[in-house]
Design a protein around this motif. Structure first.
Motif, mmCIF file in Angstrom:
data_model
loop_
_atom_site.group_PDB
_atom_site.id
_atom_site.type_symbol
_atom_site.label_atom_id
_atom_site.label_comp_id
_atom_site.label_asym_id
_atom_site.label_seq_id
_atom_site.Cartn_x
_atom_site.Cartn_y
_atom_site.Cartn_z
ATOM 1 N N GLN A 74 0.814 -1.213 0.000
ATOM 2 C CA GLN A 74 0.000 0.000 0.000
ATOM 3 C C GLN A 74 0.858 1.279 0.000
ATOM 4 O OE1 GLN A 74 -3.604 -0.377 -0.092
ATOM 5 N NE2 GLN A 74 -2.704 -2.342 -0.658
ATOM 6 N N GLY A 75 2.120 1.128 0.434
ATOM 7 C CA GLY A 75 3.053 2.266 0.383
ATOM 8 C C GLY A 75 2.651 3.466 1.226
ATOM 9 N N TRP A 76 2.119 3.233 2.395
ATOM 10 C CA TRP A 76 1.736 4.342 3.275
ATOM 11 C C TRP A 76 2.954 4.929 3.977
ATOM 12 C CZ3 TRP A 76 -3.111 4.487 6.740
ATOM 13 C CH2 TRP A 76 -4.264 4.467 5.928
ATOM 14 N N TRP A 77 2.885 6.163 4.428
ATOM 15 C CA TRP A 77 1.794 7.121 4.492
ATOM 16 C C TRP A 77 1.841 8.017 3.259
ATOM 17 C CZ3 TRP A 77 -1.215 8.120 9.138
ATOM 18 C CH2 TRP A 77 -1.983 9.291 9.124
ATOM 19 N N PRO A 78 0.711 8.362 2.665
ATOM 20 C CA PRO A 78 0.763 9.199 1.479
ATOM 21 C C PRO A 78 1.128 10.649 1.809
ATOM 22 C CG PRO A 78 -1.523 8.756 2.104
ATOM 23 C CD PRO A 78 -0.652 7.998 3.070
ATOM 24 N N ALA A 79 2.433 10.943 1.851
ATOM 25 C CA ALA A 79 2.874 12.308 2.179
ATOM 26 C C ALA A 79 4.268 12.526 1.614
ATOM 27 C CB ALA A 79 2.902 12.500 3.691
ATOM 28 N N GLU A 80 4.616 13.792 1.391
ATOM 29 C CA GLU A 80 5.926 14.092 0.813
ATOM 30 C C GLU A 80 7.030 14.166 1.858
ATOM 31 O OE1 GLU A 80 5.688 17.510 -1.793
ATOM 32 O OE2 GLU A 80 3.974 16.604 -2.825
ATOM 33 N N ASP A 81 6.675 14.513 3.096
ATOM 34 C CA ASP A 81 7.706 14.569 4.141
ATOM 35 C C ASP A 81 7.071 14.354 5.524
ATOM 36 O OD1 ASP A 81 6.531 16.969 4.946
ATOM 37 O OD2 ASP A 81 7.878 18.178 3.731
ATOM 38 N N LYS A 82 7.957 14.358 6.528
ATOM 39 C CA LYS A 82 7.509 14.059 7.900
ATOM 40 C C LYS A 82 6.454 15.046 8.394
ATOM 41 C CE LYS A 82 11.918 12.180 9.047
ATOM 42 N NZ LYS A 82 13.135 12.193 9.778
ATOM 43 N N PHE A 83 6.695 16.312 8.063
ATOM 44 C CA PHE A 83 5.759 17.311 8.568
ATOM 45 C C PHE A 83 4.369 17.110 7.966
ATOM 46 C CE2 PHE A 83 3.763 21.512 8.868
ATOM 47 C CZ PHE A 83 3.795 21.640 10.245
ATOM 48 N N GLU A 84 4.343 16.747 6.702
ATOM 49 C CA GLU A 84 3.046 16.490 6.057
ATOM 50 C C GLU A 84 2.350 15.280 6.698
ATOM 51 O OE1 GLU A 84 3.083 16.680 1.733
ATOM 52 O OE2 GLU A 84 1.288 15.435 1.660
ATOM 53 N N VAL A 85 3.128 14.281 7.111
ATOM 54 C CA VAL A 85 2.549 13.127 7.821
ATOM 55 C C VAL A 85 1.856 13.614 9.099
ATOM 56 C CG1 VAL A 85 3.051 11.008 9.116
ATOM 57 C CG2 VAL A 85 4.244 11.452 6.963
ATOM 58 N N ILE A 86 2.560 14.486 9.835
ATOM 59 C CA ILE A 86 2.024 14.962 11.115
ATOM 60 C C ILE A 86 0.746 15.780 10.908
ATOM 61 C CG2 ILE A 86 2.520 16.470 13.098
ATOM 62 C CD1 ILE A 86 5.513 15.509 12.729
ATOM 63 N N VAL A 87 0.791 16.666 9.938
ATOM 64 C CA VAL A 87 -0.401 17.478 9.651
ATOM 65 C C VAL A 87 -1.558 16.546 9.252
ATOM 66 C CG1 VAL A 87 -1.374 19.207 8.084
ATOM 67 C CG2 VAL A 87 0.905 19.541 9.043
ATOM 68 N N GLY A 88 -1.257 15.570 8.399
ATOM 69 C CA GLY A 88 -2.291 14.610 7.975
ATOM 70 C C GLY A 88 -2.851 13.828 9.154
ATOM 71 N N ALA A 89 -1.974 13.426 10.074
ATOM 72 C CA ALA A 89 -2.412 12.628 11.231
ATOM 73 C C ALA A 89 -3.356 13.439 12.128
ATOM 74 C CB ALA A 89 -1.205 12.146 12.028
ATOM 75 N N ILE A 90 -3.113 14.735 12.220
ATOM 76 C CA ILE A 90 -3.995 15.590 13.041
ATOM 77 C C ILE A 90 -5.299 15.887 12.287
ATOM 78 C CG2 ILE A 90 -4.224 17.910 14.065
ATOM 79 C CD1 ILE A 90 -1.185 17.669 14.796
ATOM 80 N N LEU A 91 -5.174 16.176 10.990
ATOM 81 C CA LEU A 91 -6.379 16.536 10.230
ATOM 82 C C LEU A 91 -7.313 15.353 9.995
ATOM 83 C CD1 LEU A 91 -5.046 19.045 7.525
ATOM 84 C CD2 LEU A 91 -6.066 19.541 9.750
ATOM 85 N N THR A 92 -6.786 14.144 10.009
ATOM 86 C CA THR A 92 -7.629 12.987 9.689
ATOM 87 C C THR A 92 -8.521 12.542 10.867
ATOM 88 O OG1 THR A 92 -7.626 10.910 8.440
ATOM 89 C CG2 THR A 92 -6.078 11.040 10.259
ATOM 90 N N GLN A 93 -8.342 13.187 12.009
ATOM 91 C CA GLN A 93 -9.193 12.834 13.156
ATOM 92 C C GLN A 93 -10.660 13.098 12.792
ATOM 93 O OE1 GLN A 93 -7.421 15.512 15.988
ATOM 94 N NE2 GLN A 93 -5.904 14.038 16.675
ATOM 95 N N ASN A 94 -11.472 12.084 12.942
ATOM 96 C CA ASN A 94 -12.923 12.178 12.690
ATOM 97 C C ASN A 94 -13.318 12.641 11.287
ATOM 98 O OD1 ASN A 94 -13.622 11.542 15.450
ATOM 99 N ND2 ASN A 94 -12.825 13.572 15.931
ATOM 100 N N THR A 95 -12.509 12.319 10.324
ATOM 101 C CA THR A 95 -12.927 12.655 8.952
ATOM 102 C C THR A 95 -12.299 11.692 7.950
ATOM 103 O OG1 THR A 95 -13.287 14.511 7.441
ATOM 104 C CG2 THR A 95 -11.079 14.297 8.304
ATOM 105 N N ALA A 96 -12.875 11.669 6.744
ATOM 106 C CA ALA A 96 -12.352 10.778 5.703
ATOM 107 C C ALA A 96 -11.096 11.392 5.082
ATOM 108 C CB ALA A 96 -13.417 10.585 4.628
#
Ligand code: SF4
Length: 226
Positions: A19-41
């Protein structure tokens, strides 16, 4: 009959592929994604991340310096944008104040210490903290989510476990995989892939109303047969 966790991983991998996760360009984008994905698709997170990129503020300094109200507007597609803007701000302010804005200094330390600090921050719970540790920090820690809990309740794989308890599921999966995989880097790779594969399974077959006929786990699943 209990399913071995490593066998489950192998079955899912051979059925769905990497699956090649996490779909992000860098570490910071992973962190932002992890916070934004709370309770949403995830598709809503993608929209918010695209907007941050377009405004060139998807960086620690970018989030630190942007006006809170502007940030709220940009991340609106991810929902709960007031809370999430506060969470993003708290995170970058913490890294700025305590680690001179250096994400690597923060992330690349003892797993338990980083985890403890993450959990002490505004709005960061176990799943978000462990997603950051695993996918941004390459720490050997398994991420449990609602899909993992659902699978736990349906498969005889976590026998005797409390499938509503995050830590007991995480520890059991880690314990079993560690018994099989001795190399830490390999373990991190497998944790990343396995979590993504569980998400894929849950979105493809093991939905709220499961579609078991094509599921690769059908023969091993006590819940299956729909
Ligand atoms: S057989 Fe059905 S219930 Fe069991 S894991 Fe597959 S989709 Fe889920």
């Amino acid at each position: 009959m209990e399913i071995k966790i490593h066998d489950l991983y192998k079955t899912l991998l051979s059925h769905f592929g990497k699956q090649g996760w996490w779909p992000a360009e860098d570490k910071f984008e992973v962190i932002v994604g992890a916070i934004l994905t709370q309770n949403t698709a995830w598709k809503n997170v993608e929209k918010a991340i695209d907007r941050l990129k377009k405004e060139k503020v998807l960086s620690l300094d970018g989030i630190l310096n942007i006006e809170r109200e502007v940030l709220k507007e940009l991340i609106k597609p991810s929902g709960f944008y007031n809370q999430k803007a506060d969470r993003l701000k708290s995170f970058v302010e913490y890294i700025d104040k305590n680690y001179k804005g250096n994400l690597n200094l923060f992330l690349h330390r003892d797993t338990n210490k980083v985890r403890e600090e993450l959990l002490s921050l505004n709005g960061i719970g176990l799943e978000t903290a462990d997603s950051i540790l695993l996918y941004a920090g390459d720490h050997a820690i398994f991420v449990v989510d609602a899909y993992t809990r659902r699978l736990c309740k349906r498969l005889p794989l976590l026998k005797g476990m409390d499938c509503d308890d995050y830590e007991s599921i995480r520890k059991k999966i880690e314990r079993e995989l560690k018994r099989k995989i001795k190399d830490e880097k390999e373990l991190v790779k497998i944790y990343k892939e396995f979590h993504a594969l569980i998400v894929k399974l849950a979105k493809t077959y093991c939905k709220k109303k499961p579609v078991c006929k094509k599921c690769p786990l059908m023969k091993k699943c006590s819940f299956g047969g729909v």
